[in-house]
Design a protein around this motif. Structure first.
Motif, PDB file in Angstrom:
ATOM      1  N   LEU A  41      26.459   7.564  -1.261  1.00 27.06           N
ATOM      2  CA  LEU A  41      25.494   8.113  -0.568  1.00 27.06           C
ATOM      3  C   LEU A  41      26.071   6.834  -0.137  1.00 27.06           C
ATOM      4  O   LEU A  41      25.715   6.419   1.622  1.00 27.06           O
ATOM      5  CB  LEU A  41      24.203   7.215  -1.351  1.00 27.06           C
ATOM      6  N   HIS A  42      27.171   5.194   0.339  1.00 25.91           N
ATOM      7  CA  HIS A  42      27.169   4.502   0.858  1.00 25.91           C
ATOM      8  C   HIS A  42      28.631   5.609   2.068  1.00 25.91           C
ATOM      9  O   HIS A  42      28.954   5.292   3.019  1.00 25.91           O
ATOM     10  CB  HIS A  42      27.968   3.321  -0.268  1.00 25.91           C
ATOM     11  N   ALA A  43      29.413   5.736   1.320  1.00 26.92           N
ATOM     12  CA  ALA A  43      30.515   7.185   1.890  1.00 26.92           C
ATOM     13  C   ALA A  43      29.978   7.761   3.080  1.00 26.92           C
ATOM     14  O   ALA A  43      30.347   8.370   4.189  1.00 26.92           O
ATOM     15  CB  ALA A  43      31.066   7.604   1.245  1.00 26.92           C
ATOM     16  N   ASN A  77      31.101  -8.506  -0.465  1.00 30.17           N
ATOM     17  CA  ASN A  77      30.478  -7.687   1.194  1.00 30.17           C
ATOM     18  C   ASN A  77      31.772  -5.640   1.064  1.00 30.17           C
ATOM     19  O   ASN A  77      32.606  -5.382   0.075  1.00 30.17           O
ATOM     20  CB  ASN A  77      32.538  -8.604   1.633  1.00 30.17           C
ATOM     21  N   CYS A  78      30.658  -5.869   2.301  1.00 28.21           N
ATOM     22  CA  CYS A  78      31.065  -3.593   1.769  1.00 28.21           C
ATOM     23  C   CYS A  78      32.185  -4.138   2.289  1.00 28.21           C
ATOM     24  O   CYS A  78      33.079  -4.853   3.466  1.00 28.21           O
ATOM     25  CB  CYS A  78      29.904  -3.672   3.201  1.00 28.21           C
ATOM     26  N   PRO A  79      33.046  -2.980   2.072  1.00 25.58           N
ATOM     27  CA  PRO A  79      34.756  -2.935   2.171  1.00 25.58           C
ATOM     28  C   PRO A  79      34.997  -2.491   3.478  1.00 25.58           C
ATOM     29  O   PRO A  79      35.711  -2.012   4.417  1.00 25.58           O
ATOM     30  CB  PRO A  79      35.387  -2.028   0.804  1.00 25.58           C
ATOM     31  N   VAL A  80      33.830  -1.630   4.013  1.00 28.54           N
ATOM     32  CA  VAL A  80      34.011  -1.031   5.634  1.00 28.54           C
ATOM     33  C   VAL A  80      32.909  -1.729   6.563  1.00 28.54           C
ATOM     34  O   VAL A  80      34.331  -2.029   7.656  1.00 28.54           O
ATOM     35  CB  VAL A  80      32.884   0.075   5.649  1.00 28.54           C
ATOM     36  N   CYS A  81      32.264  -2.800   6.522  1.00 24.67           N
ATOM     37  CA  CYS A  81      31.788  -3.375   7.490  1.00 24.67           C
ATOM     38  C   CYS A  81      31.387  -5.022   7.219  1.00 24.67           C
ATOM     39  O   CYS A  81      31.779  -5.635   8.190  1.00 24.67           O
ATOM     40  CB  CYS A  81      30.219  -3.461   7.981  1.00 24.67           C
ATOM     41  N   GLY A  82      31.503  -5.421   5.937  1.00 22.98           N
ATOM     42  CA  GLY A  82      31.684  -6.914   5.388  1.00 22.98           C
ATOM     43  C   GLY A  82      30.434  -7.002   5.675  1.00 22.98           C
ATOM     44  O   GLY A  82      30.105  -8.681   5.066  1.00 22.98           O
ATOM     45  N   TYR A 133      23.598  -0.496  -2.261  1.00 22.36           N
ATOM     46  CA  TYR A 133      23.985  -0.343  -1.113  1.00 22.36           C
ATOM     47  C   TYR A 133      23.903  -0.968  -0.130  1.00 22.36           C
ATOM     48  O   TYR A 133      24.345  -2.381   0.177  1.00 22.36           O
ATOM     49  CB  TYR A 133      22.663   0.695  -0.646  1.00 22.36           C
ATOM     50  N   CYS A 134      24.804  -0.983   1.711  1.00 23.85           N
ATOM     51  CA  CYS A 134      24.985  -1.596   2.334  1.00 23.85           C
ATOM     52  C   CYS A 134      23.893  -1.903   3.321  1.00 23.85           C
ATOM     53  O   CYS A 134      24.150   0.032   4.098  1.00 23.85           O
ATOM     54  CB  CYS A 134      26.567  -1.608   3.299  1.00 23.85           C
ATOM     55  N   ALA A 135      23.068  -2.263   3.126  1.00 20.55           N
ATOM     56  CA  ALA A 135      22.005  -2.069   4.617  1.00 20.55           C
ATOM     57  C   ALA A 135      23.105  -1.758   6.280  1.00 20.55           C
ATOM     58  O   ALA A 135      22.210  -0.541   7.190  1.00 20.55           O
ATOM     59  CB  ALA A 135      21.229  -3.240   5.068  1.00 20.55           C
ATOM     60  N   THR A 136      24.122  -2.360   6.584  1.00 16.51           N
ATOM     61  CA  THR A 136      24.375  -2.373   7.956  1.00 16.51           C
ATOM     62  C   THR A 136      25.209  -0.584   7.675  1.00 16.51           C
ATOM     63  O   THR A 136      24.795   0.278   9.257  1.00 16.51           O
ATOM     64  CB  THR A 136      26.034  -2.910   8.161  1.00 16.51           C
ATOM     65  N   CYS A 137      25.701  -0.200   6.596  1.00 15.95           N
ATOM     66  CA  CYS A 137      25.746   1.325   6.637  1.00 15.95           C
ATOM     67  C   CYS A 137      25.248   1.948   6.428  1.00 15.95           C
ATOM     68  O   CYS A 137      25.626   3.450   7.460  1.00 15.95           O
ATOM     69  CB  CYS A 137      27.372   1.292   5.673  1.00 15.95           C
ATOM     70  N   GLN A 138      24.200   1.732   5.426  1.00 17.50           N
ATOM     71  CA  GLN A 138      23.596   2.916   4.777  1.00 17.50           C
ATOM     72  C   GLN A 138      21.957   3.148   5.959  1.00 17.50           C
ATOM     73  O   GLN A 138      21.273   4.220   5.863  1.00 17.50           O
ATOM     74  CB  GLN A 138      23.514   2.579   3.488  1.00 17.50           C
TER      75      GLN A 138
HETATM   76 ZN   LIG Z   1      29.091  -1.756   5.760  1.00 12.72          ZN
END
Ligand SMILES: [Zn+2]
Length: 295
Positions: free
Chosen positions: A192-194, A254-259, A274-279
């Motif tokens: 779901l993160h990806a 930290n999220c490896p995609v957006c930090g 989960y990452c709120a910014t990404c998802q």
């Molecule tokens: Zn993220």
């Protein structure tokens, strides 16, 4: 918990090590572990391992027993490692059979040449399960499995059919073994993160494009986990799984995609990350358990 990629790698590792070896004995060290009684474990004595296989998160060792009046045909020693179970290969096991007791040891299989493996389970909740059957479909958890996402016939149309009309959260759908086999709490978080998708999104609300993206991400996530763990021994798989995860088990990091910081929603017996910014468009998901505590 070992999921599809880890069980796939365990099956590959065991194929290298165990095929061709002859079973001397199988012992239970935790009574609740064995879920079947016919054939008896003694039917494996003298049997030769011929192959290994995986069904969802179940691991299968296939064995040919020596000719006997009982004549069981092909035997399948099937294991579900549950949440805290693991398999430890030993080139040389001791001569003393394990004694039932309180330790983590649940089951031991010993070959005639002295090698073998232990199935262990940490913690007090004993869920690890062993089945000895002549047909894998006799194991209820296998008979009820949904399609395997790495099977050649698992197409985007198959996934669309599984999600259609299902008014439940995608997180729960992905980890439901009766819908799709092999994905658990960790890889559903990773998928779901990806896919940049909220775990709370309703499966029935996915567009055709969402489903196509999700399909590609499921395959890529599982395959890259398998590739990373290929050739690793059972003892190395756990660390590799942990190192390869982007959000699962990483709340507060930290999220490896957006930090952004990786967040968590807790449930009675599990948690999702989960990452709120990404998802979720930057909006943290409600953690009902937490808000109930704060009232
Ligand atoms: Zn993220």
């Amino acid at each position: 918990m070992p999921e599809l990629p880890e069980v796939q790698s365990l099956a590959a590792d065991l194929r290298e090590r165990a095929v061709g070896r002859v079973i001397e004995r199988a012992d239970i060290a935790e009574f609740s572990v064995l879920k079947t009684y016919d054939p008896p474990l003694s039917a494996m004595h003298g049997a030769t391992i011929t192959e290994t296989a995986r069904y969802g998160k179940f691991l299968d060792l296939l064995a040919d027993p020596p000719a006997s009046p009982a004549n069981y045909g092909k035997l399948h020693l099937i294991t579900h490692l549950a949440k805290a179970g693991w398999l430890r290969w030993r080139d040389q096991l001791g001569d003393t059979p394990p004694k039932p007791g309180k330790g983590p040891l649940a089951f031991r299989l010993k070959f005639e040449d002295g090698a073998g493996f232990d199935l262990t389970e940490a913690g007090t909740r004993k869920r690890l399960a062993v089945y000895l059957v002549t047909d894998p479909m006799a194991v209820p958890g296998i008979a009820s499995l949904g399609p395997d996402p790495l099977a050649p016939d698992f197409t985007v149309e198959v996934l669309a059919g599984l999600l259609k009309g299902r008014r439940t959260q995608i997180k729960g759908v992905l980890r439901d073994q009766r819908i799709i086999a092999g994905i658990g709490n960790a890889y559903s978080d990773e998928v779901l993160h990806a896919a940049k998708m909220s775990p709370f999104k309703l499966a029935s609300s996915l567009t055709d494009d969402d489903i196509a993206d999700l399909y590609n991400v499921i395959i890529a996530t599982l395959q890259s986990a398998i590739e990373r763990s290929a050739g690793l021994a059972a003892s190395e798989l756990k660390a590799e799984k942990k190192a390869g995860l982007a959000v699962h088990g990483r709340a507060g990091q930290n999220c490896p995609v957006c930090g952004d910081v990786v967040r968590e929603v807790s449930f009675a017996d599990s948690a999702l990350q989960y990452c709120a910014t990404c998802q979720t468009g930057g909006k943290p998901l409600a953690d009902r358990r937490l808000s109930r505590l704060l009232k």
